[in-house]
Design a protein around this motif. Structure first.
Motif, mmCIF file in Angstrom:
data_model
loop_
_atom_site.group_PDB
_atom_site.id
_atom_site.type_symbol
_atom_site.label_atom_id
_atom_site.label_comp_id
_atom_site.label_asym_id
_atom_site.label_seq_id
_atom_site.Cartn_x
_atom_site.Cartn_y
_atom_site.Cartn_z
ATOM 1 N N ASP A 101 4.989 5.533 -3.182
ATOM 2 C CA ASP A 101 4.616 4.149 -2.830
ATOM 3 C C ASP A 101 4.537 3.977 -1.318
ATOM 4 N N SER A 104 1.420 5.662 -0.110
ATOM 5 C CA SER A 104 0.167 5.040 -0.564
ATOM 6 C C SER A 104 -0.056 3.692 0.136
ATOM 7 N N LEU A 105 1.045 2.988 0.465
ATOM 8 C CA LEU A 105 0.893 1.739 1.222
ATOM 9 C C LEU A 105 0.379 2.022 2.634
ATOM 10 N N LEU A 106 0.913 3.085 3.238
ATOM 11 C CA LEU A 106 0.427 3.454 4.575
ATOM 12 C C LEU A 106 -1.037 3.897 4.495
ATOM 13 N N ALA A 107 -1.354 4.633 3.438
ATOM 14 C CA ALA A 107 -2.744 5.093 3.274
ATOM 15 C C ALA A 107 -3.686 3.900 3.147
ATOM 16 N N ASP A 108 -3.269 2.904 2.382
ATOM 17 C CA ASP A 108 -4.088 1.692 2.241
ATOM 18 C C ASP A 108 -4.254 0.996 3.587
ATOM 19 N N ARG A 114 -6.302 7.717 -1.027
ATOM 20 C CA ARG A 114 -4.971 7.924 -1.624
ATOM 21 C C ARG A 114 -4.770 9.347 -2.122
ATOM 22 N N ALA B 6 -2.974 -3.647 1.298
ATOM 23 C CA ALA B 6 -1.682 -2.953 1.426
ATOM 24 C C ALA B 6 -0.548 -3.957 1.482
ATOM 25 N N ARG B 9 0.054 -5.579 -1.925
ATOM 26 C CA ARG B 9 0.796 -4.643 -2.779
ATOM 27 C C ARG B 9 2.259 -4.567 -2.363
#
Lengths: 324, 330
Positions: A101, A104-108, A114, B6, B9
């Motif tokens: 998580d 993936s948040l940093l990737a977003d 992802r 982001a 989420r």
């Protein structure tokens, strides 16, 4: 080779109403060339983290020029940040998110696909623990996660502050291999570390900082050569003769330190001079070995942080080089 | 958009957000269930029973009054009272409606329930807003994010926008569920007087005020936690406002005999915000010995409340964004 990082005359003063001003960086300079692993060394409180944070736009400098990948920072940071992966100081993550998580948040946030998340988790060895909460991780695992987050955007410049902190011996070796492979792929790595043996082994060049100023820089071999004392260790067949031999060499012009089982002789042009001088007076040498300095010796010498028996050293007690 | 996604989420992935949502849904459900259990739809049988009970009570009271008046040794003043034509219980003193079981009336009572809902939503907005950015600062998440997105002010603005969007979304969804639940209670377990467009509009306006207040509260909590770089900053200020700004100030204003002292309390403006206006009375201006009292009045309007809350929120947010722009991230 083009410079990836250029820092000139960087100054930073922290101001506090209670404690007054404290100069963290005092005209600091640093150049890191492309495709190298560059060691950034300094005692605690010498300004390493302040330098890295200033470079990354987290701290405002009072004075000085900085450039990353040829672009002036902090002005051009939004454009170049995509090409910089950084871990500054201890790894810090939201404890209730899993590693997957978190990444993936940093990737977003950074517009990174992802699919990279699984790749970097594999790369740092966290694949099988990726779904666990970060708060259950050991320091070494958090360190791996921090490196994974820095690698996520496939940067051209990787800045790692104490990446081996908390890693087990196997982890340290893996980190070393990882850095080498990244450099082989064209990445530049800046590594701040206190494990000097590790730095000497892995780094191509170093910058040493003390009290906010640069005290040495250049390729590791050059820095070692510049600051090696050129001393030789001398043992005699009869250790009881050591004091007499020491007097003899001193009277012949050498600098000699007397130890219980050997002499440390410096300020001699050639080691053979020692053998000849002693043999002429009937003292026979059983060992004559040049002493080469390692990075730890040079670091302690340059920063003046070598421990003295019975005298506890305070954090800010290190060598102050004169301002230019 | 990538940062917005982001952040959205991140907001809803947070355990605290989810926990608080569960708590709030639980509280709202408990209130609704309480109304379901207490409200009874009244028909002719209940009305007849209530009328009978009212009549019975009246007759009991008449008997007791007569016994009291006819007893020996009664007080002379009581005796005089007993002989007056107005003496004794009257039928209108025992109205049947007082003996009816509680029947929820959607049109009459839902306005107050919107305020209850808004209060709970504002509480949720405050703690989630404070923790959302406060925890980011204290766990180092903000620093990590700034390494990826170095433009500080847009990052903080995106976070604020995400929070306000989240609170708005939660408010609309829960508000719709709250309205539906009580409309159904009114329809099947209470009274549902015909709803006119005006009545719905009135509810909608009250709901919008409540939602607006929750958004302001979320923004203030966000600003304070960002300013202090810790959730505790916002929570500490909230406790301070309640203890010092409300209780302490109220005691102090009373001791100092400040006229219309309530005008210095935030709760007064919150009441005016919901009720469109709130009147403060200065009872000290009354001369009770002179007969009827007409105390001096001070009207607080919802526009004044909007000004007070708006200026306060703007001030906190300005400071938070200034600090984000200027302060070192250490």
């Amino acid at each position: 080779m083009p410079a990836v990082i250029e820092i000139h005359g960087l100054r930073k003063t922290y101001r506090s109403l209670r404690r007054g001003p404290r100069q963290a960086l005092d005209g600091f300079d640093m150049v890191v060339e492309q495709g190298q692993i560059h060691g950034f060394l300094g005692p605690n409180g010498s300004g390493k983290t302040t330098t890295l944070r200033t470079l990354l736009g987290l701290i405002r400098a009072n004075e000085g020029r900085m450039a990353i990948l040829g672009r002036p920072v902090p002005e051009a940071l939004p454009e170049v940040s995509r090409q910089i992966g950084a871990v500054v100081e201890s790894p810090q993550f939201f404890p209730h998110f899993s590693a997957r998580d978190t990444l993936s948040l940093l990737a977003d946030a950074g517009r990174v696909p992802r699919t990279r998340v699984a790749e970097v988790l594999e790369q740092v060895g966290l694949r099988d623990r990726a779904k666990e909460r970060v708060k259950t991780y050991s320091l070494g695992m958090k360190q791996r996660l921090a490196v994974a987050s820095a690698l996520l955007k496939q940067p051209r410049l990787l800045i790692l502050d104490e990446p081996a902190n908390g890693l087990d011996p196997g982890g340290i070796r893996e980190m070393r291999d990882l850095m080498r492979s990244l450099v082989e792929m064209g990445m530049t790595v800046v590594l701040s570390s206190h494990i000097l043996g590790e730095v000497q082994q892995i780094c191509d060049s170093v910058t040493i900082i003390s009290l906010g100023r640069r005290v040495a820089s250049g390729p590791v071999a050059d820095v070692l050569a510049r600051h090696s004392s050129g001393s030789v260790r001398v043992r005699l067949e009869t250790p009881a003769d050591l004091p007499t031999a020491a007097d003899l060499l001193q009277s012949a012009g050498a600098a000699v330190a007397l130890h219980p089982d050997h002499l440390m002789v410096t300020a001699v042009d050639r080691p053979s001079w020692v053998t000849r001088t002693l043999a002429e007076k009937g003292f026979y040498v059983s060992e004559l070995s040049p002493v080469t300095a390692d990075l730890e010796d040079v670091f302690l010498q340059l920063t003046g942080t070598a421990p003295a028996a019975g005298v506890p050293r305070q954090v800010d007690e290190s060598v102050e080089v004169p301002a230019r | 958009m990538s940062l917005v996604n982001a952040e959205r989420r991140r907001l809803f992935k947070r355990r605290f957000t989810r926990l608080m949502l569960i708590v709030v849904v639980g509280i709202l459900s408990a209130i609704a269930v309480g109304f379901v259990l207490n409200s009874h739809r009244n028909g002719p049988a209940e009305r007849a029973a209530a009328e009978a009970q009212a009549r019975q009570m009246y007759e009991q009271q008449v008997v007791m009054f007569r016994e009291q008046c006819s007893s020996t040794g009664v007080d002379p003043r009581m005796k005089e009272y007993c002989e007056s034509p107005e003496a004794g219980p009257r039928p209108e003193h025992f109205q049947a409606q007082w003996y009816m079981p509680y029947e929820f009336n959607f049109r009459k009572e839902f306005g107050v329930l919107i305020m209850v809902f808004s209060g709970i939503l504002a509480l949720l907005a405050y703690v989630v807003g404070a923790s959302y950015v406060g925890a980011e600062w204290s766990t180092g998440g903000m620093m990590n994010l700034l390494l990826w997105r170095p433009r500080r002010v847009p990052v903080l603005l995106t976070k604020l926008g995400t929070l306000l969007g989240g609170v708005l979304g939660i408010g609309l969804v829960l508000g719709a569920a709250w309205t539906t639940a009580f409309w159904l209670i009114g329809k099947y377990d209470g009274r549902s007087d015909p709803m006119t467009a005006g009545a719905w509009r009135s509810f909608a306006i009250t709901g919008a005020r409540g939602l607006g207040l929750a958004l302001l509260v979320a923004a203030v909590a966000f600003g304070l936690a960002s300013l202090g770089r810790h959730t505790a900053m916002a929570l500490g200020v909230a406790v301070g406002v309640v203890v010092v700004g409300e209780i302490g100030m109220r005691i102090l204003l009373e001791l100092m005999q400040v006229r219309m002292g309530d005008r210095y309390l935030l709760s007064t403006y919150a009441l005016a915000w919901f009720n469109k206006r709130w009147t403060l009375f200065d009872w000290r201006s009354c001369e009770f010995v002179m007969g009827e009292c007409r105390p001096q009045e001070l009207l607080i309007t919802w526009q004044q409340s909007a000004f007070v809350f708006g200026v306060g929120t703007a001030l906190v947010l300005t400071l938070a964004f200034w600090a984000m722009h200027r302060r070192d991230v250490t």
